[in-house]
Design a protein around this motif. Structure first.
Motif, PDB file in Angstrom:
ATOM      1  N   TYR A  61       0.842  -1.195   0.000  1.00  0.00           N
ATOM      2  CA  TYR A  61       0.000   0.000   0.000  1.00  0.00           C
ATOM      3  C   TYR A  61       0.882   1.253   0.000  1.00  0.00           C
ATOM      4  CZ  TYR A  61      -3.907  -3.045   1.275  1.00  0.00           C
ATOM      5  OH  TYR A  61      -4.870  -4.034   1.286  1.00  0.00           O
ATOM      6  N   ARG A  92      -3.258   1.376  -3.760  1.00  0.00           N
ATOM      7  CA  ARG A  92      -2.593   0.083  -4.006  1.00  0.00           C
ATOM      8  C   ARG A  92      -2.552  -0.145  -5.508  1.00  0.00           C
ATOM      9  NH1 ARG A  92      -1.633  -4.465  -0.823  1.00  0.00           N
ATOM     10  NH2 ARG A  92      -1.419  -6.435  -1.960  1.00  0.00           N
ATOM     11  N   VAL A 152      -7.697   3.048  -2.585  1.00  0.00           N
ATOM     12  CA  VAL A 152      -8.190   1.981  -1.709  1.00  0.00           C
ATOM     13  C   VAL A 152      -9.464   2.470  -1.027  1.00  0.00           C
ATOM     14  CG1 VAL A 152      -7.717   0.665   0.397  1.00  0.00           C
ATOM     15  CG2 VAL A 152      -5.920   0.969  -1.329  1.00  0.00           C
ATOM     16  N   THR A 153     -10.547   1.748  -1.218  1.00  0.00           N
ATOM     17  CA  THR A 153     -11.835   2.154  -0.641  1.00  0.00           C
ATOM     18  C   THR A 153     -12.408   1.096   0.295  1.00  0.00           C
ATOM     19  OG1 THR A 153     -13.019   1.263  -2.569  1.00  0.00           O
ATOM     20  CG2 THR A 153     -12.398   3.600  -2.621  1.00  0.00           C
ATOM     21  N   ASP A 154     -11.611   0.093   0.633  1.00  0.00           N
ATOM     22  CA  ASP A 154     -12.109  -0.974   1.500  1.00  0.00           C
ATOM     23  C   ASP A 154     -11.439  -0.967   2.872  1.00  0.00           C
ATOM     24  OD1 ASP A 154      -9.609  -1.762   0.667  1.00  0.00           O
ATOM     25  OD2 ASP A 154     -10.162  -3.858   0.275  1.00  0.00           O
ATOM     26  N   LEU A 155     -11.053   0.231   3.354  1.00  0.00           N
ATOM     27  CA  LEU A 155     -10.488   0.330   4.694  1.00  0.00           C
ATOM     28  C   LEU A 155     -11.558  -0.073   5.702  1.00  0.00           C
ATOM     29  CD1 LEU A 155      -8.634   3.774   4.471  1.00  0.00           C
ATOM     30  CD2 LEU A 155      -7.664   1.477   4.185  1.00  0.00           C
ATOM     31  N   GLN A 156     -11.164  -0.862   6.690  1.00  0.00           N
ATOM     32  CA  GLN A 156     -12.103  -1.337   7.696  1.00  0.00           C
ATOM     33  C   GLN A 156     -11.970  -0.529   8.985  1.00  0.00           C
ATOM     34  OE1 GLN A 156     -10.561  -5.410   7.628  1.00  0.00           O
ATOM     35  NE2 GLN A 156     -12.466  -6.101   6.675  1.00  0.00           N
ATOM     36  N   THR A 191     -17.050   0.649   5.236  1.00  0.00           N
ATOM     37  CA  THR A 191     -15.713   0.710   4.658  1.00  0.00           C
ATOM     38  C   THR A 191     -15.417   2.160   4.289  1.00  0.00           C
ATOM     39  OG1 THR A 191     -16.582   0.219   2.447  1.00  0.00           O
ATOM     40  CG2 THR A 191     -15.767  -1.644   3.747  1.00  0.00           C
ATOM     41  N   THR A 247      -7.179  -3.634   6.484  1.00  0.00           N
ATOM     42  CA  THR A 247      -7.850  -4.140   5.289  1.00  0.00           C
ATOM     43  C   THR A 247      -7.879  -5.662   5.377  1.00  0.00           C
ATOM     44  OG1 THR A 247      -5.774  -4.261   4.017  1.00  0.00           O
ATOM     45  CG2 THR A 247      -7.078  -2.232   3.814  1.00  0.00           C
ATOM     46  N   GLY A 248      -8.983  -6.248   5.013  1.00  0.00           N
ATOM     47  CA  GLY A 248      -9.073  -7.705   5.025  1.00  0.00           C
ATOM     48  C   GLY A 248      -8.744  -8.327   6.371  1.00  0.00           C
TER      49      GLY A 248
END
Length: 312
Positions: free
Chosen positions: A209, A231, A236-240, A273, A298-299
């Motif tokens: 990243y 990335r 990146v739009t899937d930050l948790q 997210t 993430t993930g």
């Protein structure tokens, strides 16, 4: 503690003896507590630097002990407003996991056992070597008698400083954020060797990243810092959510190790997210080089990005 409560106490927390901003989502979780880590430890009663507030925000000011000179506003200190960080630990082993036990005593001299929740945790504990390497952000457990135990990842030989950031939920300091700090020695080969501070830059890469920091907060003035995560050149739009935000940012000042927690300007709801751009409130007391640690998830994996920021 809620975001509104943190905003209320943020102004009290300006300390750190230098200014900067810490891209450290590595704050809470970075090293041992589910994040990226380094090492840490502390056990000597020397100064402290700010904390969960901003630029070494040490939400406390003069000590309540009349016989002891109050620490400078931005300097690391083991005591603030009558609250004191105590530990029987003066040294830790090098290269092996270690448990750092400490207690916070209140103005009445008794161990503090009631704490407010701040970003989902009652205690945020940080450890970093004097050359600003080995960053760790942990969330220790407290025993019934008020003793906290922080599980530190194997620290490298050298001098370390630890920081306890918390909000008392009882007594004279109820509701006011504090950051207390001590040092601890880790004997061993290479203890005197210091890694050079990386040059100031606007971006860094971690785990694939790319993290970019924009903004030029002036020393002693409130400002905004924007962090963008990408990335493979894609946003990146899937930050948790992590500690009620999409990123945790902390900073340490080169030289005196003043500490600052940079507050996010938006809250992350459970199950949501975020990204790619995040905004942080930056209020840094002094200029100079600061080492920033940004922690984001993430993930289900916590990442910690570090970079050096120069504040004029």
């Amino acid at each position: 503690m809620s975001l509104s409560t943190r905003t209320r106490t943020r102004a009290l927390a300006l300390t750190a003896g230098a200014a900067v901003l810490a891209l450290a989502l590595t704050a809470c979780g970075s090293a041992a507590t589910g994040g990226t880590g380094g090492t840490g430890g502390t056990g000597r009663a020397d100064g402290m630097t700010g904390g969960h507030g901003m630029a070494g925000m040490d939400h406390g000011a003069a000590s309540a002990t009349a016989t002891t000179a109050a620490p400078a506003a931005g300097a690391p200190a083991a005591e603030r407003n009558g609250y004191r960080l105590t530990s029987a630990v003066d040294t830790l082993p090098a290269g092996a996991p270690a448990e750092y036990r400490f207690t916070v005593t209140g103005p009445d001299g008794a161990p503090v056992t009631a704490y407010e929740t701040d970003q989902t945790k009652r205690m945020h504990f940080y450890a970093i070597r004097s050359d600003l390497t080995g960053f760790q952000h942990l969330h220790p457990e407290m025993a019934a008698d008020g003793t906290w135990t922080a599980p530190l990842a194997a620290p490298a030989a050298g001098t370390w400083r630890v920081y306890a950031s918390f909000v008392p939920d009882s007594g004279a300091g109820k509701g006011a954020g504090l950051v207390l700090s001590r040092t601890v020695d880790v004997p061993g080969e290479g203890a005197a060797a210091a890694a050079p501070l990386p040059a100031a830059t606007g971006s860094t890469t971690v785990d694939g990243y790319t993290v970019t920091v924009e903004g030029a907060p002036a020393a002693g003035r409130a400002g905004e810092l924007k962090v963008t995560v990408a990335r493979d050149d894609r946003p990146v739009t899937d930050l948790q959510p992590y500690l009620e935000t999409f990123a945790h940012l902390t900073a340490f000042h080169a030289g005196d190790q003043a500490f600052a927690h940079l507050h996010p300007q938006a809250r992350a709801e459970a199950g949501s997210t975020g990204g790619p751009t995040l905004s942080f409130h930056a209020e840094l007391p002094t200029g100079g080089d600061w080492r920033l640690f940004l922690q984001f998830m993430t993930g289900g994996t916590l990442h910690t990005a570090a970079l050096t920021l120069r504040v004029g």
